[in-house]
Write an enzyme that holds these catalytic residues in place. Structure first.
Site, mmCIF file in Angstrom:
data_model
loop_
_atom_site.group_PDB
_atom_site.id
_atom_site.type_symbol
_atom_site.label_atom_id
_atom_site.label_comp_id
_atom_site.label_asym_id
_atom_site.label_seq_id
_atom_site.Cartn_x
_atom_site.Cartn_y
_atom_site.Cartn_z
ATOM 1 N NE ARG A 240 6.992 37.305 61.937
ATOM 2 C CZ ARG A 240 5.612 38.180 61.101
ATOM 3 N NH1 ARG A 240 6.070 39.758 60.587
ATOM 4 N NH2 ARG A 240 4.666 37.765 61.581
ATOM 5 C CD GLU A 269 10.450 42.318 63.946
ATOM 6 O OE1 GLU A 269 9.653 43.334 64.283
ATOM 7 O OE2 GLU A 269 10.984 42.047 62.656
ATOM 8 C CG HIS A 287 8.121 44.928 61.118
ATOM 9 N ND1 HIS A 287 8.097 43.289 61.938
ATOM 10 C CD2 HIS A 287 7.153 44.215 60.618
ATOM 11 C CE1 HIS A 287 7.277 42.522 61.255
ATOM 12 N NE2 HIS A 287 6.934 43.394 60.369
HETATM 13 C C1 8YV Z 1 2.431 43.701 60.365
HETATM 14 C C2 8YV Z 1 3.802 41.415 59.888
HETATM 15 O O1 8YV Z 1 1.821 44.812 60.417
HETATM 16 O O2 8YV Z 1 0.996 40.446 58.947
HETATM 17 C C3 8YV Z 1 2.351 40.282 59.950
HETATM 18 O O3 8YV Z 1 2.678 39.576 59.849
HETATM 19 O O4 8YV Z 1 3.680 41.247 60.235
HETATM 20 C C4 8YV Z 1 2.712 43.241 60.158
HETATM 21 O O5 8YV Z 1 3.528 43.457 58.450
HETATM 22 C C5 8YV Z 1 2.443 43.869 62.363
HETATM 23 O O6 8YV Z 1 1.311 42.131 62.162
HETATM 24 C C6 8YV Z 1 1.981 45.056 62.483
HETATM 25 O O7 8YV Z 1 0.201 44.723 62.895
#
Ligand code: 8YV
Length: 312
Positions: A240, A269, A287
Site C-alpha cells: 500500500r 491512487e 497497481h
Molecule cells: C487487488 C489489492 O487486486 O488485494 C488487494 O488488497 O490491493 C489488489 O491487489 C485489488 O483489490 C483489485 O481488486
C-alpha cells in the site's frame, strides 16, 4: 406467485468496485446489481433505500467507507475482491456482526511474481532501456549506464505474511541474503529478524514492502528508515502507498538520497506524484500486482461464490 412478485424477490447487490464481465454477468442472473464506483454515485445509492442491500462487493483499495456501513443497516456480508482490508473499519463491522470475505491466498503468487519483476526491472533498468530503444537512441551509441546485479544483495522484506514469504522464496535462488521486519517474529523462519524497520533498512541494500496497509503501518517507512537505506538503496512497494512516507520518498529519489524505487501502489491512487514521471531511477506501475487473467478469474469466482452462498 405472480411474475411481478418473482421479480421483486431478486435481491439488490451493491458493487463498490467492478469485477470481470463474466463475474458481473453471473451475479446479474441472480441479483439486481447497483454499481457505485465513486463517492458521488455512492452518496446517491445510500440515499435511496439502503436497507435493500445485504451484501456489498468491493476491492482492497475501495473497501467500504464507514458512513456507508452505517447507512447499510441490513448489511451482513462484505466480499472483497482482494486481500487488503485497510479500507474497512474492522471494529465497526465486527460490532455489527458483518462477515468479511477476502480472496486471501488466491493472489499471493501473482503479487509475489510482480514484486520480483519490479525488482529486476529496477535493478536491470528494463524500462529505461526500453524507452532508449523506442526513442531510436541506440543508433547514437550503446546504452550509457550499467545495471545492478541482484545476486548477493541484502534484501529486507517488510511484512513477512503470505506475500512477503512468497517473495522471499522466489528470491532465494538469486543468492540474496534475506532479512525481514514484521509485527512479530515468524516462528520457524531462518531469515534474520529485525524488530524495527529502521534496523532492517540499515542492514539492507534493497527493501521490499509487503506489509498490510492501515493505521498500524502508516508511514512505517519514514525519513529515518529511508535515510538508513541510504543513497545506494532500492525500494519496491507492492503493498500500500500508505506504508511509505511518499513525499519523503519522492524528495529522496529526486535529489539522490535514495538509489531507486519500483512502485505498484501510491497513497492517493490513481494519482501518482508527477515529479516521479521524469525520473529514470523509478519504475511505475498502476497497481497491477494481482492483475493476471488467471488470478483475476480465480478471485472473481471466489467473490461470486461467497456472495451467492451468503445470500441463499
Ligand atoms: C487487488 C489489492 O487486486 O488485494 C488487494 O488488497 O490491493 C489488489 O491487489 C485489488 O483489490 C483489485 O481488486
Amino acid at each position: 406467485m405472480s411474475i411481478s412478485q418473482g421479480a421483486s424477490q431478486r435481491q439488490a447487490l451493491l458493487m463498490l468496485a467492478p469485477l470481470l464481465d463474466e463475474h458481473e454477468k453471473k451475479l446479474a442472473k441472480q441479483f439486481d446489481l447497483v454499481r457505485a464506483f465513486d463517492s458521488k454515485a455512492q452518496e446517491a445509492v445510500l440515499a435511496d433505500r439502503p436497507e435493500r442491500f445485504r451484501a456489498v462487493v468491493t476491492n482492497g483499495v475501495m473497501g467500504v467507507p464507514t458512513t456507508a456501513v452505517g447507512a447499510l443497516v441490513n448489511l451482513s456480508l462484505i466480499a472483497v475482491n482482494g486481500v487488503g482490508v485497510d479500507g474497512i473499519d474492522l471494529d465497526q463491522v465486527k460490532a455489527r456482526g458483518i462477515r468479511v470475505e477476502t480472496t486471501i491466498d488466491i493472489l499471493t503468487d501473482a503479487v509475489a511474481d510482480h514484486a520480483v519483476a519490479l525488482l529486476l526491472s529496477l535493478l536491470r533498468q528494463v524500462c529505461v532501456a526500453d524507452r532508449f530503444v523506442r526513442a531510436g537512441m541506440w543508433r547514437g551509441g550503446a546504452f550509457p549506464s550499467l545495471g545492478t546485479t541482484l545476486r548477493g544483495q541484502r534484501v529486507g522484506i517488510i511484512g513477512l505474511g503470505r506475500i512477503g514469504q512468497a517473495i522471499a522464496s522466489r528470491l532465494l535462488p538469486f543468492g540474496v541474503k534475506l532479512a525481514y521486519h514484521n509485527r512479530n517474529e515468524v516462528h520457524g523462519c531462518n531469515y534474520a529478524y529485525h524488530p524495527n524497520a529502521c534496523s532492517l533498512a540499515a542492514h539492507s541494500d534493497i527493501l521490499i514492502v509487503a506489509a498490510a496497509g492501515g493505521n498500524a503501518t502508516s508511514c512505517l517507512v519514514n525519513a529515518t528508515v529511508l535515510e538508513a537505506l541510504g543513497a545506494k538503496g532500492f525500494i519496491v512497494n507492492v503493498a500500500r502507498g500508505s506504508v511509505i512516507d511518499e513525499a519523503e520518498l519522492v524528495a529522496r529519489l529526486q535529489d539522490g538520497r535514495l538509489g531507486g524505487a519500483a512502485l505498484d501502489v501510491y497513497i492517493d491512487e490513481p494519482q501518482v506524484p508527477p515529479s516521479l514521471f521524469g525520473l529514470d531511477n523509478v519504475v511505475l506501475q498502476p497497481h497491477i500486482g494481482s492483475a493476471t487473467l488467471q488470478t483475476r478469474k480465480a478471485m472473481g469466482d471466489y467473490v461470486v461464490n461467497a456472495v451467492c452462498r451468503h445470500t441463499r
